[in-house]
Design a protein around this motif. Structure first.
Motif, PDB file in Angstrom:
ATOM      1  N   UNK A   8       3.133 -14.611   1.102  1.00 24.92           N
ATOM      2  CA  UNK A   8       3.045 -13.369   2.087  1.00 24.92           C
ATOM      3  C   UNK A   8       1.867 -12.702   2.265  1.00 24.92           C
ATOM      4  N   UNK A   9       1.348 -12.612   3.303  1.00 24.77           N
ATOM      5  CA  UNK A   9       0.466 -12.449   3.386  1.00 24.77           C
ATOM      6  C   UNK A   9      -0.234 -11.034   4.213  1.00 24.77           C
ATOM      7  N   UNK A  10      -1.324 -10.068   3.632  1.00 22.45           N
ATOM      8  CA  UNK A  10      -1.146  -9.397   5.141  1.00 22.45           C
ATOM      9  C   UNK A  10      -2.541  -9.375   5.853  1.00 22.45           C
ATOM     10  N   UNK A 103      -2.753   0.367  -0.254  1.00 23.64           N
ATOM     11  CA  UNK A 103      -2.366   1.930   0.328  1.00 23.64           C
ATOM     12  C   UNK A 103      -1.865   1.675   1.445  1.00 23.64           C
ATOM     13  N   UNK A 104      -1.969   0.949   2.460  1.00 20.80           N
ATOM     14  CA  UNK A 104      -1.425   1.451   3.445  1.00 20.80           C
ATOM     15  C   UNK A 104      -0.233   0.487   3.295  1.00 20.80           C
ATOM     16  N   UNK A 105      -0.042  -0.764   2.538  1.00 28.17           N
ATOM     17  CA  UNK A 105       1.332  -0.440   2.307  1.00 28.17           C
ATOM     18  C   UNK A 105       2.641  -0.494   1.216  1.00 28.17           C
ATOM     19  N   UNK A 106       2.187   0.764   0.833  1.00 26.69           N
ATOM     20  CA  UNK A 106       2.297   1.497  -0.628  1.00 26.69           C
ATOM     21  C   UNK A 106       2.888   0.507  -1.700  1.00 26.69           C
ATOM     22  N   UNK A 107       1.787  -0.757  -1.863  1.00 25.29           N
ATOM     23  CA  UNK A 107       2.192  -0.773  -3.153  1.00 25.29           C
ATOM     24  C   UNK A 107       1.220  -0.328  -4.335  1.00 25.29           C
ATOM     25  N   UNK A 136      -3.083   6.813   6.691  1.00 23.86           N
ATOM     26  CA  UNK A 136      -4.426   5.477   7.277  1.00 23.86           C
ATOM     27  C   UNK A 136      -5.361   6.488   6.304  1.00 23.86           C
ATOM     28  N   UNK A 137      -6.080   4.943   5.835  1.00 19.19           N
ATOM     29  CA  UNK A 137      -7.217   5.063   5.656  1.00 19.19           C
ATOM     30  C   UNK A 137      -7.548   5.309   6.153  1.00 19.19           C
ATOM     31  N   UNK A 313     -14.507   1.077   6.569  1.00 18.29           N
ATOM     32  CA  UNK A 313     -12.968   1.301   6.309  1.00 18.29           C
ATOM     33  C   UNK A 313     -12.353   0.132   7.281  1.00 18.29           C
ATOM     34  N   UNK A 314     -11.066  -0.393   7.176  1.00 15.13           N
ATOM     35  CA  UNK A 314     -10.839  -1.454   7.392  1.00 15.13           C
ATOM     36  C   UNK A 314      -8.913  -1.412   8.445  1.00 15.13           C
ATOM     37  N   UNK A 315      -8.704  -2.440   8.629  1.00 21.56           N
ATOM     38  CA  UNK A 315      -7.803  -2.177   9.669  1.00 21.56           C
ATOM     39  C   UNK A 315      -6.726  -3.297   9.108  1.00 21.56           C
ATOM     40  N   UNK A 316      -5.868  -3.458   8.824  1.00 24.30           N
ATOM     41  CA  UNK A 316      -4.276  -4.339   9.004  1.00 24.30           C
ATOM     42  C   UNK A 316      -4.001  -4.560  10.329  1.00 24.30           C
TER      43      UNK A 316
END
Length: 347
Positions: A8-10, A103-107, A136-137, A313-316
């Motif tokens: 499983x990859x984000x 953080x953005x996936x709630x892990x 959002x981060x 800053x990063x973006x999914x």
């Protein structure tokens, strides 16, 4: 569909540089520290890196990060960084991607407006200050492990080029750092391929001719990466400079490179070009930016060192399941010299 293994990859990028995050499918990895887990993956499970980074499932223009339970009680999570040809002890851009995905996936629970957390990298604990809003981060600032200079103004003989003078510094990887203009480069996008060809030659020569043994962990790799630099300039009393980092087997880091920024801060401090607390903005070849500073001074073995912090800053971008059919003829992928600068079914 009959996958024999599934990951499983984000998908994620920071400043244009892809740093995907594996959040499931790896299972338990033995080791009492994250560095030991890194060694296990490198020596026993390198099939994971090859499957995810080599064609036909992957690409040399990306890294992947395997998220693992931490071994240190202060860490919220651990991670191991995989690049096309190595397992770096630390990567700033990848750290920003990992924190953003967690953080953005709630892990890892997000606290707004600021989430403070610690992650465990193979280089050690990394403290992070994450600014967040509406899930959002917006920014991740990490305090890196200490950076220091191995060599200043070291002469290196490079095949086809001659004698060049460069610096070697540790920022989580050991960088050969060289002035771009001295080799005829302006650091503009259409120079990318030529920078890669020259950068790989410089890296190989520097690694052969200069020692770079980390005083606290001699198992950390020596010189594996080249950083071309432009001169410092000032914008509103802030130091700014462009750089281009050549990642093996020969491609440009799309972001300003967090470990490269850390290494450059160490060189700048050694040359009395920057003081602790002074802001330094590092630009990439595509003009994305990291902000950085020297938090404090310290020593690593016999070396004077700086403690850098770097933010970006990063973006999914996507979420996927990557797998392998048991009859697939390329379970470990392949490489071709049109992009990888070498050829072969495995590495």
């Amino acid at each position: 569909m009959r996958f024999s293994k599934v990951f499983n990859v984000v998908g994620c990028h920071v400043g244009g540089e892809v740093g995907n995050v594996v959040v499931g499918g790896v299972g338990d990895v033995p080791g009492d520290t994250m560095f030991q887990k890194r060694l296990y993956l490198e020596n026993k499970r390198d099939d994971i890196r090859q499957l995810l980074l080599k064609e036909p499932r992957g690409s040399m223009i990306r890294s992947v990060n395997v998220v693992l339970p931490p071994t240190h009680p202060d860490a919220a999570m651990g991670y191991v960084i995989m690049e096309s040809e190595e397992y770096p002890a630390m990567s700033g851009g990848n750290t920003i991607c990992v924190a953003t995905v967690l953080l953005e996936t709630g892990m890892v629970p997000m606290q707004e407006p600021v989430t403070e957390l610690t992650l465990e990298s193979p280089a050690g604990l990394i403290k992070l200050h994450c600014e967040c809003r509406d899930g959002k981060v917006l920014s991740v600032r990490f305090v890196n492990q200490p950076a220091f200079v191995y060599h200043l103004d070291a002469p290196v003989e490079v095949e086809g080029i001659g004698t060049v003078t460069l610096d070697v510094a540790w920022g989580g990887m050991a960088f050969a750092i060289i002035d771009a203009a001295g080799l005829g480069f302006e650091l503009v996008p259409d120079e990318a391929r030529d920078l890669c060809v020259v950068g790989e030659k410089i890296k190989t020569a520097a690694a052969e001719q200069l020692k770079a043994i980390h005083p606290e962990n001699p198992q950390f790799a020596g010189i594996t990466i080249t950083e071309f630099t432009n001169p410092l300039r000032r914008e509103n009393d802030t130091l700014v400079a462009k750089n281009a980092v050549v990642v093996s087997p020969g491609r440009i880091d799309r972001c300003p490179c967090g470990t490269g920024t850390s290494a450059r801060l160490a060189v700048m401090h050694a040359r009395n070009q920057i003081k602790p607390g002074e802001k330094f903005i590092h630009e990439s070849l595509i003009d994305s930016r990291f902000e950085s500073t020297i938090e404090s001074l310290t020593r690593v073995g016999d070396y004077d060192a700086v403690v850098p912090s770097v933010s970006g800053q990063a973006w999914i971008t996507d979420m996927s399941q990557v797998g392998i059919d048991p009859t697939d003829p390329f379970p470990l992928g392949y490489t071709l010299s049109d992009s990888w600068m070498r050829s072969g079914a495995t590495s």
